[in-house]
Enzyme design. Structure first.
Site, PDB file in Angstrom:
ATOM      1  N   ASP A  29       0.864  -1.187   0.000  1.00  0.00           N
ATOM      2  CA  ASP A  29       0.000   0.000   0.000  1.00  0.00           C
ATOM      3  C   ASP A  29       0.901   1.237   0.000  1.00  0.00           C
ATOM      4  O   ASP A  29       1.766   1.382   0.874  1.00  0.00           O
ATOM      5  CB  ASP A  29      -0.864  -0.053   1.282  1.00  0.00           C
ATOM      6  CG  ASP A  29      -1.800   1.133   1.404  1.00  0.00           C
ATOM      7  OD1 ASP A  29      -1.754   2.033   0.544  1.00  0.00           O
ATOM      8  OD2 ASP A  29      -2.575   1.155   2.386  1.00  0.00           O
ATOM      9  N   GLU A  79      29.766   9.702   3.866  1.00  0.00           N
ATOM     10  CA  GLU A  79      29.967   8.293   4.203  1.00  0.00           C
ATOM     11  C   GLU A  79      29.869   7.462   2.919  1.00  0.00           C
ATOM     12  O   GLU A  79      29.696   6.253   2.961  1.00  0.00           O
ATOM     13  CB  GLU A  79      28.976   7.827   5.264  1.00  0.00           C
ATOM     14  CG  GLU A  79      27.513   8.025   4.933  1.00  0.00           C
ATOM     15  CD  GLU A  79      26.588   7.461   5.997  1.00  0.00           C
ATOM     16  OE1 GLU A  79      26.716   6.288   6.332  1.00  0.00           O
ATOM     17  OE2 GLU A  79      25.747   8.226   6.491  1.00  0.00           O
ATOM     18  N   CYS A 111      25.759   9.957   9.235  1.00  0.00           N
ATOM     19  CA  CYS A 111      25.060  11.189   8.835  1.00  0.00           C
ATOM     20  C   CYS A 111      25.488  12.395   9.676  1.00  0.00           C
ATOM     21  O   CYS A 111      25.039  13.516   9.437  1.00  0.00           O
ATOM     22  CB  CYS A 111      23.553  10.982   8.943  1.00  0.00           C
ATOM     23  SG  CYS A 111      22.993   9.564   8.014  1.00  0.00           S
ATOM     24  N   THR A 152      13.981   3.970   1.678  1.00  0.00           N
ATOM     25  CA  THR A 152      14.508   5.210   2.271  1.00  0.00           C
ATOM     26  C   THR A 152      15.853   5.586   1.654  1.00  0.00           C
ATOM     27  O   THR A 152      16.728   6.103   2.332  1.00  0.00           O
ATOM     28  CB  THR A 152      14.622   5.089   3.809  1.00  0.00           C
ATOM     29  OG1 THR A 152      15.503   4.007   4.124  1.00  0.00           O
ATOM     30  CG2 THR A 152      13.290   4.854   4.466  1.00  0.00           C
ATOM     31  N   SER A 201      17.521   1.653  15.034  1.00  0.00           N
ATOM     32  CA  SER A 201      18.133   2.945  14.692  1.00  0.00           C
ATOM     33  C   SER A 201      17.176   4.098  15.027  1.00  0.00           C
ATOM     34  O   SER A 201      17.612   5.163  15.457  1.00  0.00           O
ATOM     35  CB  SER A 201      18.562   2.996  13.223  1.00  0.00           C
ATOM     36  OG  SER A 201      17.451   3.081  12.364  1.00  0.00           O
ATOM     37  N   HIS A 233      17.890  15.877  11.454  1.00  0.00           N
ATOM     38  CA  HIS A 233      18.378  14.918  10.464  1.00  0.00           C
ATOM     39  C   HIS A 233      17.150  14.131   9.991  1.00  0.00           C
ATOM     40  O   HIS A 233      16.374  13.648  10.811  1.00  0.00           O
ATOM     41  CB  HIS A 233      19.414  13.975  11.101  1.00  0.00           C
ATOM     42  CG  HIS A 233      19.661  12.761  10.256  1.00  0.00           C
ATOM     43  ND1 HIS A 233      20.000  12.865   8.929  1.00  0.00           N
ATOM     44  CD2 HIS A 233      19.582  11.432  10.531  1.00  0.00           C
ATOM     45  CE1 HIS A 233      20.137  11.652   8.427  1.00  0.00           C
ATOM     46  NE2 HIS A 233      19.889  10.767   9.374  1.00  0.00           N
ATOM     47  N   LYS A 242       8.497  12.472  14.579  1.00  0.00           N
ATOM     48  CA  LYS A 242       8.610  11.750  15.859  1.00  0.00           C
ATOM     49  C   LYS A 242       9.634  12.423  16.770  1.00  0.00           C
ATOM     50  O   LYS A 242       9.467  12.462  17.984  1.00  0.00           O
ATOM     51  CB  LYS A 242       9.018  10.296  15.613  1.00  0.00           C
ATOM     52  CG  LYS A 242       7.901   9.468  15.031  1.00  0.00           C
ATOM     53  CD  LYS A 242       8.286   8.014  14.915  1.00  0.00           C
ATOM     54  CE  LYS A 242       7.098   7.238  14.360  1.00  0.00           C
ATOM     55  NZ  LYS A 242       7.348   5.827  14.223  1.00  0.00           N
ATOM     56  N   ASN A 276      16.611  10.186   1.539  1.00  0.00           N
ATOM     57  CA  ASN A 276      17.707  10.363   2.497  1.00  0.00           C
ATOM     58  C   ASN A 276      18.969  10.793   1.758  1.00  0.00           C
ATOM     59  O   ASN A 276      19.280  10.267   0.682  1.00  0.00           O
ATOM     60  CB  ASN A 276      17.957   9.052   3.251  1.00  0.00           C
ATOM     61  CG  ASN A 276      18.772   9.257   4.529  1.00  0.00           C
ATOM     62  OD1 ASN A 276      19.244  10.360   4.801  1.00  0.00           O
ATOM     63  ND2 ASN A 276      18.933   8.205   5.310  1.00  0.00           N
TER      64      ASN A 276
HETATM   65  N1  COA Z   1      -0.747   3.259   5.857  1.00  0.00           N
HETATM   66  C1  COA Z   1      -0.203   4.099   6.780  1.00  0.00           C
HETATM   67  N2  COA Z   1       0.856   3.788   7.564  1.00  0.00           N
HETATM   68  C2  COA Z   1       1.415   2.583   7.380  1.00  0.00           C
HETATM   69  C3  COA Z   1       0.926   1.665   6.430  1.00  0.00           C
HETATM   70  C4  COA Z   1      -0.200   2.050   5.650  1.00  0.00           C
HETATM   71  N3  COA Z   1      -0.728   1.234   4.727  1.00  0.00           N
HETATM   72  N4  COA Z   1       1.683   0.550   6.484  1.00  0.00           N
HETATM   73  C5  COA Z   1       2.637   0.764   7.430  1.00  0.00           C
HETATM   74  N5  COA Z   1       2.470   1.992   7.979  1.00  0.00           N
HETATM   75  C6  COA Z   1       3.297   2.630   9.013  1.00  0.00           C
HETATM   76  C7  COA Z   1       3.657   1.697  10.152  1.00  0.00           C
HETATM   77  O1  COA Z   1       2.634   1.637  11.119  1.00  0.00           O
HETATM   78  C8  COA Z   1       4.913   2.346  10.661  1.00  0.00           C
HETATM   79  O2  COA Z   1       4.592   3.453  11.437  1.00  0.00           O
HETATM   80  P1  COA Z   1       5.290   3.653  12.879  1.00  0.00           P
HETATM   81  O3  COA Z   1       6.769   3.679  12.636  1.00  0.00           O
HETATM   82  O4  COA Z   1       4.766   4.980  13.342  1.00  0.00           O
HETATM   83  O5  COA Z   1       4.888   2.492  13.701  1.00  0.00           O
HETATM   84  C9  COA Z   1       5.563   2.912   9.382  1.00  0.00           C
HETATM   85  O6  COA Z   1       4.527   2.973   8.407  1.00  0.00           O
HETATM   86  C10 COA Z   1       6.673   2.041   8.829  1.00  0.00           C
HETATM   87  O7  COA Z   1       6.178   0.751   8.661  1.00  0.00           O
HETATM   88  P2  COA Z   1       7.048  -0.496   9.103  1.00  0.00           P
HETATM   89  O8  COA Z   1       6.261  -1.736   8.842  1.00  0.00           O
HETATM   90  O9  COA Z   1       7.548  -0.283  10.493  1.00  0.00           O
HETATM   91  O10 COA Z   1       8.229  -0.351   8.007  1.00  0.00           O
HETATM   92  P3  COA Z   1       9.542  -1.128   7.799  1.00  0.00           P
HETATM   93  O11 COA Z   1       9.579  -2.422   8.526  1.00  0.00           O
HETATM   94  O12 COA Z   1       9.684  -1.169   6.329  1.00  0.00           O
HETATM   95  O13 COA Z   1      10.695  -0.208   8.468  1.00  0.00           O
HETATM   96  C11 COA Z   1      12.202   1.635   8.604  1.00  0.00           C
HETATM   97  C12 COA Z   1      10.743   1.198   8.397  1.00  0.00           C
HETATM   98  C13 COA Z   1      12.275   3.133   8.719  1.00  0.00           C
HETATM   99  C14 COA Z   1      12.728   1.031   9.901  1.00  0.00           C
HETATM  100  C15 COA Z   1      13.028   1.155   7.389  1.00  0.00           C
HETATM  101  O14 COA Z   1      12.626   1.867   6.255  1.00  0.00           O
HETATM  102  C16 COA Z   1      14.528   1.308   7.553  1.00  0.00           C
HETATM  103  O15 COA Z   1      15.189   0.392   8.071  1.00  0.00           O
HETATM  104  N6  COA Z   1      15.114   2.435   7.063  1.00  0.00           N
HETATM  105  C17 COA Z   1      16.554   2.666   7.090  1.00  0.00           C
HETATM  106  C18 COA Z   1      17.061   3.067   8.473  1.00  0.00           C
HETATM  107  C19 COA Z   1      16.728   4.442   8.881  1.00  0.00           C
HETATM  108  O16 COA Z   1      16.398   5.270   8.061  1.00  0.00           O
HETATM  109  N7  COA Z   1      16.799   4.684  10.198  1.00  0.00           N
HETATM  110  C20 COA Z   1      16.453   5.976  10.746  1.00  0.00           C
HETATM  111  C21 COA Z   1      17.379   6.452  11.833  1.00  0.00           C
HETATM  112  S1  COA Z   1      18.880   7.106  11.201  1.00  0.00           S
END
Ligand code: COA
Length: 391
Positions: A29, A79, A111, A152, A201, A233, A242, A276
């Site tokens: 979705d 990086e 970063c 991302t 992270s 960041h 958040k 990113n």
């Molecule tokens: N409609 C609306 N929201 C939705 C959705 C939908 N259909 N499906 C999922 N979501 C929301 C989830 O509830 C979640 O929200 P929350 O974080 O507030 O709980 C969010 O979207 C992400 O979904 P999730 O299933 O947790 O995604 P993911 O397992 O793919 O992981 C990251 C998300 C960010 C952890 C992943 O993209 C990642 O590892 N990124 C690289 C690391 C990074 O950027 N880290 C940041 C710190 S530097």
């Protein structure tokens, strides 16, 4: 003496992958991306684009406005380095034909390095106000196909000219900082893609914010109410949201939804459609604020929260300077983003895998339409090309 950012410009790649295309490909979705992580597009670099060409495109419009011979140092934060020994900044120095009387060094810590380079530059100018330091933050965010990080990705470079009597923002002395040896994100030498414990992270990011905030208030005596706009960041814009919620809760502030949005949303527009850009993302967020805020923010205080996984974090502030609007490059930024070409998922994969081919000899097909491109590699030596000026 006021020291800070005198000129500021960013560049990104000529291509993007829409997260709608991505969602269709992965049978997900699209609201997971549009709403869940707050991202719409990812800038994708072709094989003939790297952090050097991104940096050159970011810096050139700044150098056009000054005597480039006055640049006394290049501090290049990345990086996504192109060589384990030679700094990316020296390739940049050659490409931009800068004075030989210039020091060049590469900064690395995930970063965070862009913030470190900016702070170092202010220190250099404080020691010798004649210095004009070019700070570059440039990265290409790349994760494994089908990993959680794939949505991302992105890329970009921000160039900042740091001087005395800056025209855009004075960086205030004093900051809060924090280091902890954790494994939330890392990229071993033999890999071109980062490894990440994504959920962890995001937790470490937020706990580091609380730690740096406490240190910042201890060090500076400044409070939440003293800050007008907040730049974070931004690995994805939901993270910034958040972060601000966490800070608001921590300080016990009561903000209306409109006040909350006013403090954060303008600083997220570019990041939402670029993706990113690691070390550059905090400064892209600042440029987004400057290019989208409708009111005059002269003399307003802006905060910057830098987080580099691994982890090092810093919280600092700056004061917007009178007349800052006259030196912004808003039209250029918006034009460059609007001119990007959308990729299909198959085209994105082609770029992705071509860029992995790190051979001894390679000639790259021209895909990068910018003023600077990586032309090829000969006997393991990278060689760059200056194209006709961008229109
Ligand atoms: N409609 C609306 N929201 C939705 C959705 C939908 N259909 N499906 C999922 N979501 C929301 C989830 O509830 C979640 O929200 P929350 O974080 O507030 O709980 C969010 O979207 C992400 O979904 P999730 O299933 O947790 O995604 P993911 O397992 O793919 O992981 C990251 C998300 C960010 C952890 C992943 O993209 C990642 O590892 N990124 C690289 C690391 C990074 O950027 N880290 C940041 C710190 S530097």
């Amino acid at each position: 003496m006021k020291i800070g950012i005198d000129l500021l410009h960013f560049a990104t790649a000529d291509y993007y992958l829409g997260l709608d295309t991505f969602a269709t490909e992965k049978h997900l979705d699209v609201d997971k991306f549009y709403i869940g992580i707050g991202q719409e597009k990812m800038s994708i670099s072709p094989p003939d684009e790297d952090v050097v060409t991104l940096a050159a495109k970011a810096a050139a419009p700044i150098l056009d406005q000054i005597d480039a011979n006055e640049i006394s140092a290049i501090l290049f934060a990345t990086e996504t380095g192109v060589d384990q020994s030679k700094s990316a900044g020296v390739f940049l120095h050659g490409l931009l034909n800068l004075s030989k009387h210039c020091r060049v060094i590469e900064f690395k810590h995930a970063c965070y390095a862009g913030a470190a380079a900016l702070q170092m530059a202010t220190t250099m100018v404080r020691a010798n106000p004649k210095e004009k330091v070019l700070v570059i933050a440039a990265d290409i965010a790349k994760y494994d196909i089908d990993s959680s990080g794939e949505a991302t990705q992105g890329c970009g470079a921000v160039a900042m000219l740091v001087t005395a009597s800056p025209r855009i923002i004075m960086i205030e002395p004093g900051s809060g900082y924090f280091t902890d040896d954790v494994m939330d994100f890392w990229r071993p030498n033999q890999r071109t893609t980062a490894l990440v414990d994504g959920k962890y992270s995001t937790k470490v990011y937020l706990s580091s914010l609380k730690q740096t905030w406490d240190h910042f208030t201890e060090q500076t005596g400044r409070t939440f109410e003293d800050i007008d706009y907040f730049c974070y960041h931004i690995p994805f814009t939901k993270m910034a949201e958040k972060a601000h919620q966490t800070l608001v809760r921590k300080v016990g502030a009561t903000l209306t939804p409109a006040e909350f949005e006013a403090q954060t949303v303008p600083s997220q527009f570019y990041n939402r459609i670029v993706g990113n850009s690691y070390s550059a993302s905090l400064f892209m967020s600042f440029i987004s604020l400057l290019d989208h805020i409708e009111s005059n923010i002269e003399n307003k205080r802006i905060s910057f929260f830098s987080y580099g996984s691994g982890c090092v974090a810093e919280f600092f502030t700056g004061i917007m300077q009178p007349g800052y609007q006259s030196v912004l490059m808003t039209a250029e930024h918006k034009q460059k983003i609007a001119q990007r070409t959308a990729l299909t998922y198959a085209q994105y994969l082609e770029f992705y895998y071509q860029a992995e081919q790190l051979e001894e000899n390679i000639v790259y097909e021209p895909k990068n339409r910018g003023a600077y491109r990586l032309a090829g590699i000969e006997n393991y030596k990278r060689y760059y090309q200056k194209n006709k000026p961008e229109s």
